[in-house]
Design a protein around this motif. Sequence first.
Motif, PDB file in Angstrom:
ATOM      1  N   ALA A 173       0.758  -1.210   0.358  1.00 13.45           N
ATOM      2  CA  ALA A 173       0.091  -0.322  -0.288  1.00 13.45           C
ATOM      3  C   ALA A 173       0.923   1.347  -0.569  1.00 13.45           C
ATOM      4  CB  ALA A 173      -0.697   0.312   1.492  1.00 13.45           C
ATOM      5  N   LEU A 174       1.914   0.831   0.648  1.00 11.19           N
ATOM      6  CA  LEU A 174       2.950   2.392   1.041  1.00 11.19           C
ATOM      7  C   LEU A 174       2.955   2.839  -0.383  1.00 11.19           C
ATOM      8  CD1 LEU A 174       3.899   2.293   4.661  1.00 11.19           C
ATOM      9  CD2 LEU A 174       2.948   3.962   3.837  1.00 11.19           C
ATOM     10  N   ILE A 175       4.205   1.457  -1.332  1.00 12.79           N
ATOM     11  CA  ILE A 175       4.835   1.481  -2.432  1.00 12.79           C
ATOM     12  C   ILE A 175       3.898   2.020  -3.364  1.00 12.79           C
ATOM     13  CG2 ILE A 175       5.665   0.194  -4.171  1.00 12.79           C
ATOM     14  CD1 ILE A 175       7.025  -1.496  -1.831  1.00 12.79           C
ATOM     15  N   VAL A 176       2.630   1.491  -3.794  1.00 11.61           N
ATOM     16  CA  VAL A 176       1.932   2.098  -4.778  1.00 11.61           C
ATOM     17  C   VAL A 176       1.456   3.391  -3.901  1.00 11.61           C
ATOM     18  CG1 VAL A 176       1.468  -0.355  -5.326  1.00 11.61           C
ATOM     19  CG2 VAL A 176      -0.331   1.621  -3.845  1.00 11.61           C
ATOM     20  N   GLU A 177       1.717   4.438  -2.908  1.00 10.92           N
ATOM     21  CA  GLU A 177       1.343   4.940  -3.211  1.00 10.92           C
ATOM     22  C   GLU A 177       1.332   6.650  -4.425  1.00 10.92           C
ATOM     23  OE1 GLU A 177       2.408   7.057   0.786  1.00 10.92           O
ATOM     24  OE2 GLU A 177       0.521   6.288   1.259  1.00 10.92           O
ATOM     25  N   GLY A 178       0.306   7.226  -4.607  1.00  7.41           N
ATOM     26  CA  GLY A 178       0.541   7.766  -5.691  1.00  7.41           C
ATOM     27  C   GLY A 178       0.133   7.390  -7.545  1.00  7.41           C
ATOM     28  N   LEU A 179       0.392   5.827  -7.422  1.00  9.81           N
ATOM     29  CA  LEU A 179       0.411   5.050  -8.541  1.00  9.81           C
ATOM     30  C   LEU A 179      -1.347   4.104  -8.902  1.00  9.81           C
ATOM     31  CD1 LEU A 179       3.124   3.401  -8.245  1.00  9.81           C
ATOM     32  CD2 LEU A 179       2.905   5.464  -8.780  1.00  9.81           C
ATOM     33  N   PRO A 180      -1.863   4.646 -10.205  1.00  9.63           N
ATOM     34  CA  PRO A 180      -2.855   4.561 -10.520  1.00  9.63           C
ATOM     35  C   PRO A 180      -3.458   2.381  -9.840  1.00  9.63           C
ATOM     36  CG  PRO A 180      -1.763   4.677 -12.361  1.00  9.63           C
ATOM     37  CD  PRO A 180      -1.392   5.337 -11.118  1.00  9.63           C
ATOM     38  N   VAL A 181      -4.344   2.157  -9.213  1.00 12.55           N
ATOM     39  CA  VAL A 181      -4.543   1.297  -8.641  1.00 12.55           C
ATOM     40  C   VAL A 181      -5.845   0.632  -9.289  1.00 12.55           C
ATOM     41  CG1 VAL A 181      -2.515   1.041  -7.336  1.00 12.55           C
ATOM     42  CG2 VAL A 181      -5.079   1.413  -6.264  1.00 12.55           C
ATOM     43  N   THR A 194       7.070  -7.405  -3.834  1.00 14.63           N
ATOM     44  CA  THR A 194       7.944  -6.760  -4.233  1.00 14.63           C
ATOM     45  C   THR A 194       7.731  -6.260  -6.208  1.00 14.63           C
ATOM     46  OG1 THR A 194       9.843  -8.970  -3.486  1.00 14.63           O
ATOM     47  CG2 THR A 194      10.100  -8.687  -6.029  1.00 14.63           C
ATOM     48  N   GLY A 195       6.848  -7.058  -6.954  1.00 20.75           N
ATOM     49  CA  GLY A 195       5.633  -6.691  -7.884  1.00 20.75           C
ATOM     50  C   GLY A 195       5.855  -4.568  -7.620  1.00 20.75           C
ATOM     51  N   ALA A 196       4.843  -4.394  -6.609  1.00 24.01           N
ATOM     52  CA  ALA A 196       5.195  -3.011  -6.769  1.00 24.01           C
ATOM     53  C   ALA A 196       6.468  -2.317  -6.404  1.00 24.01           C
ATOM     54  CB  ALA A 196       4.153  -2.978  -5.809  1.00 24.01           C
ATOM     55  N   ALA A 197       7.322  -2.827  -6.239  1.00 19.70           N
ATOM     56  CA  ALA A 197       8.641  -1.586  -6.294  1.00 19.70           C
ATOM     57  C   ALA A 197       8.974  -1.501  -7.788  1.00 19.70           C
ATOM     58  CB  ALA A 197       9.491  -2.309  -5.037  1.00 19.70           C
ATOM     59  N   ILE A 198       8.625  -2.793  -7.858  1.00 27.24           N
ATOM     60  CA  ILE A 198       9.213  -2.642  -9.939  1.00 27.24           C
ATOM     61  C   ILE A 198       9.265  -1.646 -10.933  1.00 27.24           C
ATOM     62  CG2 ILE A 198       9.646  -4.494 -11.737  1.00 27.24           C
ATOM     63  CD1 ILE A 198       9.776  -6.864 -10.153  1.00 27.24           C
ATOM     64  N   LEU A 199       7.432  -2.045 -10.580  1.00 25.26           N
ATOM     65  CA  LEU A 199       6.769  -1.134 -11.301  1.00 25.26           C
ATOM     66  C   LEU A 199       7.500  -0.078 -10.700  1.00 25.26           C
ATOM     67  CD1 LEU A 199       3.197  -2.508 -11.335  1.00 25.26           C
ATOM     68  CD2 LEU A 199       5.496  -2.062 -13.694  1.00 25.26           C
ATOM     69  N   ALA A 200       6.701   0.641  -9.657  1.00 27.53           N
ATOM     70  CA  ALA A 200       7.017   1.561  -8.922  1.00 27.53           C
ATOM     71  C   ALA A 200       8.484   2.072  -9.161  1.00 27.53           C
ATOM     72  CB  ALA A 200       7.108   1.900  -7.276  1.00 27.53           C
ATOM     73  N   ALA A 201      10.158   1.677  -9.130  1.00 28.99           N
ATOM     74  CA  ALA A 201      10.906   1.713  -9.807  1.00 28.99           C
ATOM     75  C   ALA A 201      11.740   2.538 -10.803  1.00 28.99           C
ATOM     76  CB  ALA A 201      12.054   1.575  -9.087  1.00 28.99           C
ATOM     77  N   MET A 202      10.613   1.307 -11.814  1.00 20.76           N
ATOM     78  CA  MET A 202      11.368   1.262 -13.163  1.00 20.76           C
ATOM     79  C   MET A 202      10.773   2.197 -14.169  1.00 20.76           C
ATOM     80  SD  MET A 202      14.024   0.382 -12.167  1.00 20.76           S
ATOM     81  CE  MET A 202      14.578   0.339 -13.826  1.00 20.76           C
ATOM     82  N   VAL A 203       9.025   2.555 -14.269  1.00 19.81           N
ATOM     83  CA  VAL A 203       7.970   2.706 -14.919  1.00 19.81           C
ATOM     84  C   VAL A 203       7.602   4.211 -15.306  1.00 19.81           C
ATOM     85  CG1 VAL A 203       5.481   3.449 -15.202  1.00 19.81           C
ATOM     86  CG2 VAL A 203       6.359   0.731 -14.621  1.00 19.81           C
ATOM     87  N   LYS A 302       4.037  17.008  -9.066  1.00 16.88           N
ATOM     88  CA  LYS A 302       2.516  16.794  -9.693  1.00 16.88           C
ATOM     89  C   LYS A 302       1.237  17.460  -8.814  1.00 16.88           C
ATOM     90  CE  LYS A 302       5.653  12.882 -11.888  1.00 16.88           C
ATOM     91  NZ  LYS A 302       5.676  11.570 -11.662  1.00 16.88           N
ATOM     92  N   PRO A 303      -0.016  17.152  -9.607  1.00 20.93           N
ATOM     93  CA  PRO A 303      -1.017  17.488  -8.956  1.00 20.93           C
ATOM     94  C   PRO A 303      -0.990  16.583  -7.745  1.00 20.93           C
ATOM     95  CG  PRO A 303      -1.002  17.240 -11.008  1.00 20.93           C
ATOM     96  CD  PRO A 303       0.129  16.694 -10.914  1.00 20.93           C
ATOM     97  N   GLU A 304      -0.355  15.223  -7.760  1.00 22.04           N
ATOM     98  CA  GLU A 304      -0.927  14.294  -6.669  1.00 22.04           C
ATOM     99  C   GLU A 304       0.009  14.455  -5.612  1.00 22.04           C
ATOM    100  OE1 GLU A 304       1.561  11.823 -10.084  1.00 22.04           O
ATOM    101  OE2 GLU A 304      -0.140  13.232  -9.842  1.00 22.04           O
ATOM    102  N   LEU A 305       0.753  15.422  -5.861  1.00 21.87           N
ATOM    103  CA  LEU A 305       2.318  15.797  -4.707  1.00 21.87           C
ATOM    104  C   LEU A 305       2.043  17.111  -4.426  1.00 21.87           C
ATOM    105  CD1 LEU A 305       4.939  14.520  -6.028  1.00 21.87           C
ATOM    106  CD2 LEU A 305       3.709  12.905  -4.833  1.00 21.87           C
ATOM    107  N   VAL A 306       0.887  17.602  -4.414  1.00 20.60           N
ATOM    108  CA  VAL A 306       0.256  18.959  -3.925  1.00 20.60           C
ATOM    109  C   VAL A 306       0.445  19.415  -2.236  1.00 20.60           C
ATOM    110  CG1 VAL A 306      -1.407  20.662  -3.454  1.00 20.60           C
ATOM    111  CG2 VAL A 306      -0.565  20.081  -5.518  1.00 20.60           C
ATOM    112  N   GLU A 307      -0.420  17.903  -1.375  1.00 18.17           N
ATOM    113  CA  GLU A 307      -0.523  18.006   0.085  1.00 18.17           C
ATOM    114  C   GLU A 307       0.459  18.168   0.306  1.00 18.17           C
ATOM    115  OE1 GLU A 307      -3.135  19.928   0.992  1.00 18.17           O
ATOM    116  OE2 GLU A 307      -3.820  19.783  -1.045  1.00 18.17           O
ATOM    117  N   ALA A 308       1.015  17.670  -0.181  1.00 16.08           N
ATOM    118  CA  ALA A 308       2.363  16.899   1.091  1.00 16.08           C
ATOM    119  C   ALA A 308       3.564  17.762   0.623  1.00 16.08           C
ATOM    120  CB  ALA A 308       3.180  15.319  -0.085  1.00 16.08           C
ATOM    121  N   MET A 309       3.657  18.347  -0.408  1.00 12.15           N
ATOM    122  CA  MET A 309       4.946  19.874  -0.731  1.00 12.15           C
ATOM    123  C   MET A 309       4.082  20.648   0.274  1.00 12.15           C
ATOM    124  SD  MET A 309       6.674  18.611  -3.314  1.00 12.15           S
ATOM    125  CE  MET A 309       6.604  17.145  -2.380  1.00 12.15           C
TER     126      MET A 309
END
Length: 391
Positions: A173-181, A194-203, A302-309
């Motif tokens: 859940a933490l790894i895919v934060e900000g990604l479309p699911v 592992t699968g989530a981290a591969i996508l988060a790191a390489m896509v 990115k728009p999805e990072l506004v609140e964190a910024m």
Amino acid sequence: MKILYYDCFAGISGDMNLGALIDLGVDAEYLKEELSKLNIEGFHLEVKQDQRRGITGTKADVIIENPDNEKHRHLRHVEEIVNGSTLSDTVKSNALKIFRLIAEAEAKVHHIDIQKVHFHEVGALDSIADIVGAAICLDALKVDKVMASPIQLGGGTVKCAHGVMPVPAPATALIVEGLPVKTGLVNHEATTPTGAAILAAMVDEFTTQLDLPIVKTAYGIGNRDAEVANVLRVYLLEGQVSDSDVETVEAVLLESNIDDMNPEHYDFMLNELFEEGASDAWLTPIIMKKGRPSVTLSVLCKPELVEAMKQIIFIQSTSLGIRENRILKHLLYREEIAVEIPLGTVRVKQSFYQGRLLKSKPENDDCKRLARENGLSIRDVEKMVINQLEA
């Protein structure tokens, strides 16, 4: 232009990813040979054709030869294994990027320091092989870009080292934060950490729009024989980029005028913004009312990072207010290549416009590292890279 596209309609795991990329064209014997460079014993890779719900693909399994000898490892142990290998710098960098994403998520879940994370499944030999194998395969394919669909996470519960957990597992859940699911297609864990981290790191981009022709389709076979085919589908897309191809993306510009902050604190705040994912952040000197010297803090994200910024700006600065503007960015097509020079490997970013190469920029961090290791100036290293490109 060559693009690898992950169609994660039924999720993704480390072994499904290996199977899919072998099915797409990575030589299994080459992968085995590269994995042997890790210099660790106790496992081997088995590759075979298999089928799920009438779909034929490649099943890749990392076989542990003596489970009793398996070790639980911390992040530093994994880093020592990878850095101590004879794999290429690109493969090492990408593999460690994936491992660190998982370690960061586990550290956050358990509220401990990242170096104290005790890897369970991910520190096992099969997961090390899955992650390093992913980096090897992606490097071997030599694609210009990696894209993916929204990620199917599944549903129900999953049994892991800490007990029975809801799907997605907390780390996933933490790894895919900000990604479309997507969720709920199946009542099991469709995407592993592992699968989530591969996508988060390489896509590079998540999208459902494919603009280039599909030249090959491949499938990686999972372990389950469920109602929905337990497979990972990947496409190889290839074609010419349009001469006028300039990507347009939405972004947000946050700004705040600051006149009463200790200048020594700006560096820490900017680092926090970049670590949280800011595309860019900068300070502009200005003169405010009554002639007061001040600065304008600008943050592009990115728009999805506004609140964190916003949270970082309010906590780390003396700002009492933030201006927010939605903008469009027009981006030239870019790609990254690895250039081998006598001193080592240097990543080079290249930009194109109307089908023409505009410029090539060696990665400064790589040049600094090689300059420091060899007692040279950064200019010397950059010149060697440019000469190699022009050769």
